[in-house]
Design a protein around this motif. Structure first.
Motif, PDB file in Angstrom:
ATOM      1  N   SER A 142      65.982 -56.184  -6.852  1.00 45.01           N
ATOM      2  CA  SER A 142      67.237 -55.598  -6.379  1.00 45.01           C
ATOM      3  C   SER A 142      67.805 -56.398  -5.211  1.00 45.01           C
ATOM      4  O   SER A 142      69.022 -56.646  -5.130  1.00 45.01           O
ATOM      5  CB  SER A 142      67.012 -54.140  -5.961  1.00 45.01           C
ATOM      6  OG  SER A 142      66.586 -53.358  -7.052  1.00 45.01           O
ATOM      7  N   LEU A 187      69.501 -50.301  -9.835  1.00 47.03           N
ATOM      8  CA  LEU A 187      69.365 -51.182 -10.992  1.00 47.03           C
ATOM      9  C   LEU A 187      70.260 -50.738 -12.140  1.00 47.03           C
ATOM     10  O   LEU A 187      70.934 -51.556 -12.770  1.00 47.03           O
ATOM     11  CB  LEU A 187      67.903 -51.205 -11.466  1.00 47.03           C
ATOM     12  CG  LEU A 187      66.881 -51.864 -10.539  1.00 47.03           C
ATOM     13  CD1 LEU A 187      65.463 -51.591 -11.048  1.00 47.03           C
ATOM     14  CD2 LEU A 187      67.130 -53.363 -10.453  1.00 47.03           C
ATOM     15  N   PHE A 192      74.145 -52.192  -5.167  1.00 42.41           N
ATOM     16  CA  PHE A 192      73.108 -52.166  -4.147  1.00 42.41           C
ATOM     17  C   PHE A 192      73.698 -51.929  -2.761  1.00 42.41           C
ATOM     18  O   PHE A 192      74.783 -52.443  -2.454  1.00 42.41           O
ATOM     19  CB  PHE A 192      72.332 -53.493  -4.167  1.00 42.41           C
ATOM     20  CG  PHE A 192      71.883 -53.892  -5.539  1.00 42.41           C
ATOM     21  CD1 PHE A 192      70.729 -53.346  -6.080  1.00 42.41           C
ATOM     22  CD2 PHE A 192      72.626 -54.783  -6.309  1.00 42.41           C
ATOM     23  CE1 PHE A 192      70.316 -53.695  -7.360  1.00 42.41           C
ATOM     24  CE2 PHE A 192      72.225 -55.142  -7.576  1.00 42.41           C
ATOM     25  CZ  PHE A 192      71.066 -54.588  -8.109  1.00 42.41           C
TER      26      PHE A 192
END
Length: 210
Positions: A142, A187, A192
């Motif tokens: 990530s 994800l 993010f």
């Protein structure tokens, strides 16, 4: 180390044979640099072709490790470390940051899918090291994905979503993700938090993801 202009000028004036000897001597002391130079000068594969080559090796390794009848979380943990090492070595040589995300994502997704039932049926206490390692690697993916160019992130979006769902569909992994502060929706949505690196540092300081 920063070199002065005077030093740069002096080295540029060295005879060709002496430069060659010094270069080989320095390369012997820096294996990573030597491999990078070898890839650029000798290897006839493009970055994309090299990535595909490593991808084939990674998927075959995961297939082999997952087909063993004598499953143990400890053995799978060690095998994942080995395959991850192959990917990391490739990144050192090629500097392929996009490939780093793609390869790690593919490796982890295949590990989870091929070992889904075994992981679900494992006692969380016995498989703790494996479970935490998988989530820690998903967190790392990530962070790496967050650093990609938007166009590259778009290209790997489906693979990230697939990995997020694989974790979400596995009860033991999902519980481990929640316990260690990892949000699988990062994800699944390929979105993010801007402070994801700081979040990761703080979570590790609290003793998680270990």
């Amino acid at each position: 180390m920063k070199f002065t202009n005077k030093f740069k000028e002096a080295t540029s004036q060295l005879p060709a044979k002496e430069k060659d000897k010094l270069l080989l001597l320095l390369l012997k002391k820096d294996i990573n640099l030597a491999k990078q130079l070898e890839f650029k000068l000798v290897n006839n594969l493009s970055i994309e072709e090299q990535r595909a080559k490593i991808m084939s090796e990674v998927l075959e390794d995961v297939k082999q490790m997952s087909s063993r009848s004598d499953f143990s979380s400890g053995r799978l943990f060690m095998n994942i470390r080995y395959v991850s090492g192959v990917i990391n070595e490739n990144v050192k040589v090629t500097k392929d940051k996009f490939g780093e995300v793609v390869l790690h994502c593919a490796m982890l997704n295949q590990v989870i899918k091929r070992n889904h039932n075994k992981i679900v049926e494992s006692t969380p206490n016995n498989a703790r090291k494996l479970l935490v390692d998988i989530i820690a690697r998903a967190f790392k993916i990530s962070i790496l994905a967050h650093k990609l160019h938007p166009d590259e992130l778009f290209d790997v979006k489906d693979k990230l979503k697939e990995l997020g769902k694989s974790i979400g569909d596995n009860h033991n992994l999902m519980m481990t993700a929640i316990h260690n502060g990892f949000d699988v929706n990062w994800l699944i949505k390929a979105e993010f938090p801007e402070d994801i690196v700081e979040q990761h540092k703080n979570i590790k300081k609290l003793g998680f993801l270990k």
